[in-house]
Write an enzyme that holds these catalytic residues in place. Structure first.
Site, PDB file in Angstrom:
ATOM      1  N   SER A 260      17.306 -17.731   2.593  1.00  0.00           N
ATOM      2  CA  SER A 260      16.746 -18.347   3.796  1.00  0.00           C
ATOM      3  C   SER A 260      17.193 -19.797   3.886  1.00  0.00           C
ATOM      4  O   SER A 260      17.622 -20.394   2.899  1.00  0.00           O
ATOM      5  CB  SER A 260      15.212 -18.308   3.846  1.00  0.00           C
ATOM      6  OG  SER A 260      14.747 -16.985   4.043  1.00  0.00           O
ATOM      7  N   SER A 298      17.889 -13.188   5.208  1.00  0.00           N
ATOM      8  CA  SER A 298      17.785 -14.644   5.196  1.00  0.00           C
ATOM      9  C   SER A 298      16.958 -15.085   6.396  1.00  0.00           C
ATOM     10  O   SER A 298      17.334 -14.864   7.541  1.00  0.00           O
ATOM     11  CB  SER A 298      19.182 -15.275   5.262  1.00  0.00           C
ATOM     12  OG  SER A 298      19.111 -16.672   5.274  1.00  0.00           O
ATOM     13  N   ASP A 300      15.987 -17.785   8.828  1.00  0.00           N
ATOM     14  CA  ASP A 300      16.690 -18.993   9.262  1.00  0.00           C
ATOM     15  C   ASP A 300      15.901 -19.626  10.403  1.00  0.00           C
ATOM     16  O   ASP A 300      16.015 -19.209  11.569  1.00  0.00           O
ATOM     17  CB  ASP A 300      18.102 -18.641   9.698  1.00  0.00           C
ATOM     18  CG  ASP A 300      18.860 -17.860   8.625  1.00  0.00           C
ATOM     19  OD1 ASP A 300      18.614 -18.125   7.428  1.00  0.00           O
ATOM     20  OD2 ASP A 300      19.663 -16.987   8.976  1.00  0.00           O
TER      21      ASP A 300
END
Length: 384
Positions: A260, A298, A300
């Site tokens: 992340s 991830s 974001d």
């Protein structure tokens, strides 16, 4: 013109010390704290080694606190907007930011399972330091990335008291980077990652504005890493244990690119909430310059705010204390492109600083995260 800071406060080289300088003109500290009023504090927690014993360690984590108007300015709103490139993550308080376009609390960043402690710690700290504000309601912004490859993430080592310490430590000036604060146990492109920052000066007419970026970088697959347009992740001959070591004895390694990234964008240019949102939407272009394609695993999440138009909150009680009309100033939309470019440039450099200002780290169960090798990187970039 003052040269931007090329070494971290502890003397470690930043990206510019290796000759890696993305476009644009940085501020004096080349940090989010170049934006007047912005303060950043850290608490770094590193202890123990060997096998994971939940609640005992090893501990490789911490807390980062970012205060848009400093510790004295909590409760005075900034125009703000946010953008989620991928929602596999958490940033609390954003529903209220979407509603009113304002940020009036500190931002804390830590590990995924510490969001609750950050939220409680922020509320307690505001109640102690700004009791008049706490009499209303508080929706702190608390964000996270996952450090469970190196850290005892379920051990509850981040407590509300630790969060208060990070808030109390917030200062202006040059910032430590790499394995500090919330970024302590993070990895980036399967190298040691963590906290990174950069800034850009933007001249518009007779006024120079500052755009500052702070990232907690914990994203990207090794094969994607790109620096100066060269895919160095494919060429650097460094072990890649993160993408080959099982997380547990009965589970596979984390998928490449998992992790992340949290990015905060600050500016003293007068922007309204929609323009802040537009700034937050430019963050992915800076990340893409470092190679990422945006993994499903991830989270974001990006937040942008403007410290201009400093006035008391217009969402607080009692209403009788609020003027009937509030006037603010904003940039014309057709002057925004230079600010957009500054975001992209500063995001790229923030990620590079998170990688460069770092050393190897060994965490729980002997899991190892190698640092980006400076000499090998210099050699690769000689003839780019």
């Amino acid at each position: 013109m003052t040269e931007p800071q090329v070494f971290s406060p502890d003397g470690r080289p930043r990206a510019r010390a290796l000759g890696i300088a993305p476009a644009g003109r940085p501020g004096a500290w080349n940090a989010i704290t170049d934006v007047p009023g912005v303060e950043v504090g850290y608490v770094t927690l590193i202890s123990g080694e060997g096998p994971l014993r939940v609640g005992e360690g090893p501990v490789r984590t911490g807390v980062t606190a970012v205060l848009a108007r400093g510790r004295a300015g909590v409760g005075r709103p900034c125009a703000a907007g946010r953008y989620a490139l991928n929602g596999n993550g958490e940033m609390t308080g954003t529903a209220w930011i979407d509603e009113v376009g304002q940020l009036s609390t500190p931002v804390t960043i830590s590990n995924t399972h510490a969001v609750g402690a950050c939220h409680t710690g922020s509320v307690r700290w505001i109640n102690t330091t700004h009791p008049a504000i706490a009499r209303e309601w508080l929706l702190p912004v608390c964000a996270e990335t996952w450090d469970g490859y190196l850290n005892d993430i379920n051990g509850e080592h981040v407590t509300p008291e630790i969060v208060a310490r990070a808030l109390d430590s917030a200062r202006s000036g040059p910032l430590a980077e790499g394995s500090v604060g919330g970024g302590t146990g993070m990895n980036c492109y399967a190298f040691k990652g963590g906290s990174g920052t950069a800034s850009r000066l933007v001249e518009l007419g007779e006024t120079t504005y500052t755009v500052g970026v702070f990232v907690q970088a914990n994203f990207g697959s090794r094969r994607e890493l790109t620096i100066g347009g060269r895919r160095v992740g494919l060429e650097l001959e460094v072990e890649n244990p993160m993408e080959s070591t099982p997380l547990h004895h009965d589970s596979p390694a984390a998928p490449g690119g998992a992790g992340s990234i949290i990015a905060l964008v600050a500016t003293d240019a007068p922007l309204d909430p929609l323009q802040c949102t537009a700034m937050a939407r430019r963050v992915p272009f800076g990340l893409a310059r470092s190679g990422t394609t945006g993994s499903l695993f991830s989270g974001d999440l990006f937040l942008a705010f403007s410290t201009a138009n400093d006035h008391p909150s217009d969402t607080a009680f009692p209403r009788t204390a609020t003027p009937e009309l509030i006037t603010s100033t904003r940039m014309p939309w057709n002057r925004m492109d230079s600010l957009y470019a500054a975001v992209v440039e500063a995001v790229e450099e923030s990620v590079l600083n998170a990688l460069v200002v770092n050393t190897d780290m060994v965490g729980r169960d002997g899991h190892r995260s190698p640092a980006l090798p400076h000499d090998a990187l210099r050699e690769l970039l000689k003839n780019r």
